[in-house]
Design a protein around this motif. Structure first.
Motif, short mmCIF file in Angstrom:
data_model
loop_
_atom_site.label_atom_id
_atom_site.label_comp_id
_atom_site.label_asym_id
_atom_site.label_seq_id
_atom_site.Cartn_x
_atom_site.Cartn_y
_atom_site.Cartn_z
N PRO A 164 26.35 -61.00 5.51
CA PRO A 164 25.51 -61.46 6.35
C PRO A 164 24.14 -61.23 6.51
O PRO A 164 23.24 -61.95 6.85
CB PRO A 164 26.41 -61.56 7.77
N ASP A 165 23.77 -59.91 6.19
CA ASP A 165 22.46 -59.13 6.25
C ASP A 165 21.63 -59.87 4.97
O ASP A 165 20.58 -59.32 4.60
CB ASP A 165 22.27 -57.63 6.34
N LEU A 166 22.09 -60.73 4.18
CA LEU A 166 21.69 -61.05 2.97
C LEU A 166 21.50 -60.01 1.74
O LEU A 166 20.65 -60.09 0.99
CB LEU A 166 20.39 -61.89 3.09
N ALA A 167 22.32 -58.96 1.82
CA ALA A 167 22.41 -58.08 0.81
C ALA A 167 23.54 -58.42 -0.15
O ALA A 167 24.40 -59.46 0.40
CB ALA A 167 22.73 -56.61 1.28
N ALA A 168 23.24 -58.45 -1.53
CA ALA A 168 24.41 -59.09 -2.23
C ALA A 168 24.32 -58.09 -3.64
O ALA A 168 23.49 -57.36 -3.99
CB ALA A 168 23.81 -60.43 -2.78
N VAL A 169 25.39 -58.46 -4.17
CA VAL A 169 25.94 -57.89 -5.72
C VAL A 169 25.95 -58.94 -6.56
O VAL A 169 26.87 -60.05 -6.32
CB VAL A 169 26.82 -56.71 -5.73
N THR A 170 25.22 -59.18 -7.74
CA THR A 170 25.68 -60.14 -8.80
C THR A 170 26.16 -59.56 -9.97
O THR A 170 25.45 -58.65 -10.31
CB THR A 170 24.36 -61.11 -9.17
N HIS A 201 21.97 -55.18 -7.79
CA HIS A 201 22.24 -55.02 -6.31
C HIS A 201 21.01 -55.29 -5.57
O HIS A 201 19.89 -54.81 -6.02
CB HIS A 201 22.43 -53.65 -6.17
N HIS A 202 21.26 -56.27 -4.68
CA HIS A 202 20.09 -56.75 -4.06
C HIS A 202 20.07 -56.24 -2.52
O HIS A 202 21.10 -56.26 -1.73
CB HIS A 202 19.95 -58.51 -3.93
N PRO A 203 19.04 -55.61 -2.04
CA PRO A 203 19.01 -55.18 -0.81
C PRO A 203 19.01 -55.89 0.13
O PRO A 203 18.78 -57.20 0.08
CB PRO A 203 17.63 -54.02 -0.86
N SER A 204 19.20 -55.38 1.50
CA SER A 204 19.32 -56.35 2.80
C SER A 204 18.25 -57.32 2.74
O SER A 204 16.98 -56.66 2.65
CB SER A 204 19.45 -55.51 3.85
N GLY A 205 18.46 -58.35 3.16
CA GLY A 205 17.27 -59.34 3.35
C GLY A 205 16.61 -60.00 2.17
O GLY A 205 15.79 -60.82 2.33
N SER A 206 17.05 -59.70 1.04
CA SER A 206 16.42 -59.95 -0.36
C SER A 206 17.21 -61.11 -0.82
O SER A 206 16.39 -61.98 -1.71
CB SER A 206 16.39 -58.78 -1.21
N TYR A 207 18.48 -61.41 -0.61
CA TYR A 207 19.04 -62.53 -1.44
C TYR A 207 18.85 -63.92 -1.01
O TYR A 207 19.04 -63.89 0.39
CB TYR A 207 20.60 -62.16 -1.78
N SER A 208 18.61 -64.94 -1.61
CA SER A 208 18.31 -66.28 -0.93
C SER A 208 19.40 -67.23 -1.33
O SER A 208 19.83 -67.02 -2.57
CB SER A 208 16.91 -66.75 -1.83
N LEU A 209 19.99 -67.63 -0.36
CA LEU A 209 20.94 -68.74 -0.18
C LEU A 209 20.34 -70.15 -0.07
O LEU A 209 19.01 -70.14 0.60
CB LEU A 209 21.88 -68.48 0.75
N LEU A 210 20.92 -71.03 -0.66
CA LEU A 210 20.49 -72.58 -0.33
C LEU A 210 20.29 -72.93 1.16
O LEU A 210 19.36 -73.11 1.83
CB LEU A 210 21.33 -73.52 -1.04
N VAL A 211 21.36 -72.26 2.08
CA VAL A 211 21.37 -72.60 3.55
C VAL A 211 22.01 -71.24 4.04
O VAL A 211 22.72 -70.79 3.22
CB VAL A 211 21.98 -73.84 4.07
#
Length: 352
Positions: A164-170, A201-211
């Motif tokens: 939910p904090d827009l951190a992500a792993v792809t 690894h995308h840090p908190s707040g950096s990953y962009s979602l469509l909504v």
């Protein structure tokens, strides 16, 4: 991206007309007779009919030569175009496209509205379920780059974990080419051991979602879908936006119901009946046809299961736009949505 695609279409149309111009590369000879000479010859029409007849025959022969050259030019352009088109197809990966799914392919199938609304009504009675904090999505893509003269093939296995904090792993893995003419996708159990996987690894707040979160009511969800692709782009817009959301989001029962009702409002949404997707899962196919470029038409197909979960999205070229060397009814892209869940895991190392 749409603008680049449209500009390329315009360029290809102009090139096609240039190649078929009958007078292409034919120089028009300069005027060799003065206006005074033409007037003198016209006046001799009454005093010297033989002179006029000779001048007329010479002009007629000149016109015939021009018509012969023009006809030859058209024939040559068509012959060259046919040879180039044949060679391109022979050397093109378009012939290695997968076979279309088995479904109703008639020109006038029934509307899908009744199935969409009835399935949505059943979903609204279901419980939302456990809401774990993280989202995990696993999908596989296969596509032909139809904007490239080489018609390059791309296949990939893609996994995404986000919080939910827009951190992500792809995790992205390039897959080998799929077998030609087959319906079933390969590497469903995972990429080959020799394939390299890029983990980011995308840090908190950096990953962009469509909504941030797809809505559970139709009106709000339709506005969100509009932000992804406006319905003014054509009937395919809503369908593609729904497919795009599935690349990032787990949809609960009520969210799935809202998505189905949004699709039910799409003009031209068609019922293609029972099918089996490329992962071997039974489902039901719906489709929309659209015209993305000059002279071309594309069919977008979504395959759903009984619970309203999206299994796959496919694109089929019904009629290739001008200048695109792909045969009719070629499957040019598909996406398999293999798994989408709420989870406590976050990244490959933590995946159960």
């Amino acid at each position: 991206m749409t603008t680049d695609f449209d500009n390329k279409d315009d360029y290809l149309v102009r090139r096609a007309w240039e190649l078929l111009d009958p007078l292409r590369d034919i120089e028009v000879p300069p005027m060799t007779v003065t206006a005074a000479e033409l007037r003198r010859r016209a006046e001799q029409r009454h005093h010297g009919p033989r002179v006029w007849w000779l001048w007329h025959q010479r002009a007629l022969m000149t016109r015939r030569r021009m018509m012969t050259l023009a006809t030859a030019g058209v024939a040559l352009a068509v012959a060259i175009g046919a040879v180039v088109f044949t060679v391109t197809l022979a050397a093109s990966p378009a012939v290695a496209a997968p076979a279309p799914l088995t479904m109703d392919t008639s020109d006038s199938p029934p509307s899908a509205r009744a199935w969409l609304t009835s399935t949505a009504a059943a979903l609204t009675t279901l419980d939302a379920g456990v809401d774990r904090p993280n989202t995990y999505v696993h999908l596989q893509r296969w596509t032909i780059d139809t904007t490239s003269p080489a018609l390059e093939l791309f296949a990939s296995d893609e996994r995404l974990w986000w919080r939910p904090d827009l951190a992500a792993v792809t995790a992205h893995t390039k897959l080998p080419a799929q077998p030609s003419g087959k319906q079933a996708a390969q590497w469903l159990l995972g990429p080959p051991n020799t394939a390299a996987t890029e983990v980011v690894h995308h840090p908190s707040g950096s990953y962009s979602l469509l909504v941030d979160r797809p809505a559970a009511d139709v009106a709000t969800l339709e506005r969100q879908l509009e932000s992804q692709e406006p319905a003014s782009n054509g009937p395919q817009a809503t369908l593609r936006a729904v497919a795009a959301f599935a690349q990032f989001h787990y949809l609960g029962a009520r969210q799935r119901a809202a998505a189905l009702l949004a699709l039910a409002d799409v003009e031209g949404i068609r019922w293609r009946g029972k099918t089996t997707d490329r992962a071997g899962r039974p489902g039901f196919a719906i489709s929309v046809d659209s015209r993305p470029g000059p002279g071309g038409s594309v069919r977008d197909v979504l395959v759903y299961d009984l619970s309203g979960e999206l299994l796959s999205h496919e694109q089929i070229t019904l009629l290739p736009p001008v200048g695109f060397a792909v045969p009719r009814y070629t499957v040019t892209a598909y996406t398999l949505y293999l798994e989408c869940v709420r989870t406590l895991d976050f990244g490959p190392a933590t995946q159960a």
